[in-house]
Scaffold this motif. Structure first.
Motif, mmCIF file in Angstrom:
data_model
loop_
_atom_site.group_PDB
_atom_site.id
_atom_site.type_symbol
_atom_site.label_atom_id
_atom_site.label_comp_id
_atom_site.label_asym_id
_atom_site.label_seq_id
_atom_site.Cartn_x
_atom_site.Cartn_y
_atom_site.Cartn_z
ATOM 1 N N CYS A 144 57.426 41.253 10.519
ATOM 2 C CA CYS A 144 57.632 39.806 10.452
ATOM 3 C C CYS A 144 56.607 39.114 11.351
ATOM 4 C CB CYS A 144 59.037 39.428 10.898
ATOM 5 S SG CYS A 144 60.356 40.236 9.982
ATOM 6 N N GLY A 210 59.416 38.604 6.858
ATOM 7 C CA GLY A 210 60.071 37.495 7.545
ATOM 8 C C GLY A 210 59.056 36.573 8.188
ATOM 9 N N TYR A 238 60.860 36.046 3.858
ATOM 10 C CA TYR A 238 61.861 34.997 4.010
ATOM 11 C C TYR A 238 61.629 34.219 5.305
ATOM 12 C CZ TYR A 238 64.172 37.656 0.346
ATOM 13 O OH TYR A 238 64.455 38.301 -0.827
#
Length: 328
Positions: A144, A210, A238
């Motif tokens: 992420c 992420g 996301y």
């Protein structure tokens, strides 16, 4: 003495015959050849250069680890304080005669390894080694990205990039990876800079799982925000609103809604500004706090002991030397 051979050899040590014999012996002595002497001198210079460079690298690494400044206002030979970097090299040389014999004034003019350019190059190499170690630890795993922007002391907009991943032992890690200067904070500019950094270290956008940003429109925008641009390239990246920014916004909103809480923090800010603005008021506050702690110890309201994140205070209590630790 009338022997021609004896007269040819001669009694003097610098006779032609003895000089010729000495030259012949030197010629047969392989270690005295000119190429070997030059090679020996070169190896000595290499050792001195390596020791000098190693001293500069270790001093730069220590200052960087302690987040200390390198340069001084006056780094001339007549200056009493030539800056942390040079002063640390001088301090190191006092404990090692070999280091003292090769650094600073004892170093050749073209190989001192203390110039600002050398300092920046050493820091750049250290930073590259850290980033390469982080990249190697990530491997082919998913990761992420956490991004935020801030103004530095030179009024330049800097973008900090942090990588969050799971290591080989299954523990979550967040590592500060890079800081990039950006001309503007538009979503497309930020995306291009982030992609350039990831591409340089062979980190694929497809492995992003992420994104963590603040709530600004250029970051979380649903149409042209940074998180939307990454979602177009990787649908599994996301977006999660930064928890720290969420908490701050929640606290600010809650404080504004509750009158007494808002007034408390408003007065607290004024008190802090008044106290820290004067060393005399700060000393008076610490003295009053020390007296309060002493009275609480005398009445057994608190216990004495040692713990983390505490300030040591010494008191004379009942003619005994008691050491008290008051929480910060």
């Amino acid at each position: 003495m009338n022997c021609p051979l004896i007269r040819h050899v001669g009694k003097e040590p610098n006779s032609p015959h003895k000089i010729a014999v000495k030259c012949c012996e030197d010629l047969k002595n392989y270690s005295r050849h000119i190429d070997k002497l030059i090679e020996k001198q070169t190896l000595k210079e290499l050792e001195n250069n390596w020791l000098r460079l190693k001293t500069s690298v270790e001093c730069a690494r220590w200052l960087a680890f302690q987040a200390c400044a390198f340069r001084g206002h006056d780094e001339s030979l007549d200056s009493k304080n030539r800056g942390n970097f040079i002063e640390l090299i001088k301090f190191t040389s006092t404990f090692n005669d070999k280091v003292a014999s090769v650094v600073l004034e004892n170093a050749p003019g073209n190989a001192k390894y203390t110039s600002p350019t050398i300092q920046k190059e050493i820091l750049h190499i250290l930073a590259s080694n850290v980033r390469n170690a982080i990249r190697e630890e990530i491997g082919d795993a998913k990761f992420c990205i956490l991004v935020d922007e801030v103004w530095d002391e030179s009024k330049r907009k800097q973008m900090a990039i942090i990588l969050r991943f799971v290591d080989k032992e299954g523990f979550i890690k967040e590592c500060f990876f890079h800081i990039v200067h950006v001309r503007d904070t538009t979503a497309l500019t930020l995306k291009n800079e982030i992609c350039a950094v990831l591409s340089h270290y062979n980190l694929h956008i497809e492995n992003i799982r992420g994104q963590g940003y603040d709530g600004a429109s250029n970051m979380r925008g649903e149409w042209n925000g940074l998180q939307t641009l990454f979602l177009k390239d990787c649908p599994y990246a996301y977006y999660v609103h930064c928890m720290a920014h969420r908490l701050q916004l929640a606290l600010v909103t809650a404080c504004r809604e509750v009158k007494y809480v808002y007034q408390f923090f408003d007065h607290l800010v004024n008190i802090i500004n008044i106290v820290v603005g004067s060393s005399k008021r700060n000393d008076e506050l610490q003295h009053a706090q020390a007296e309060q702690v002493e009275n609480m110890i005398a009445s057994n309201e608190i216990e004495i002991g040692r713990g983390a994140n505490q300030i040591g205070l010494e008191f004379r209590l009942n003619s005994q030397h008691v050491q008290v630790y008051d929480d910060i």
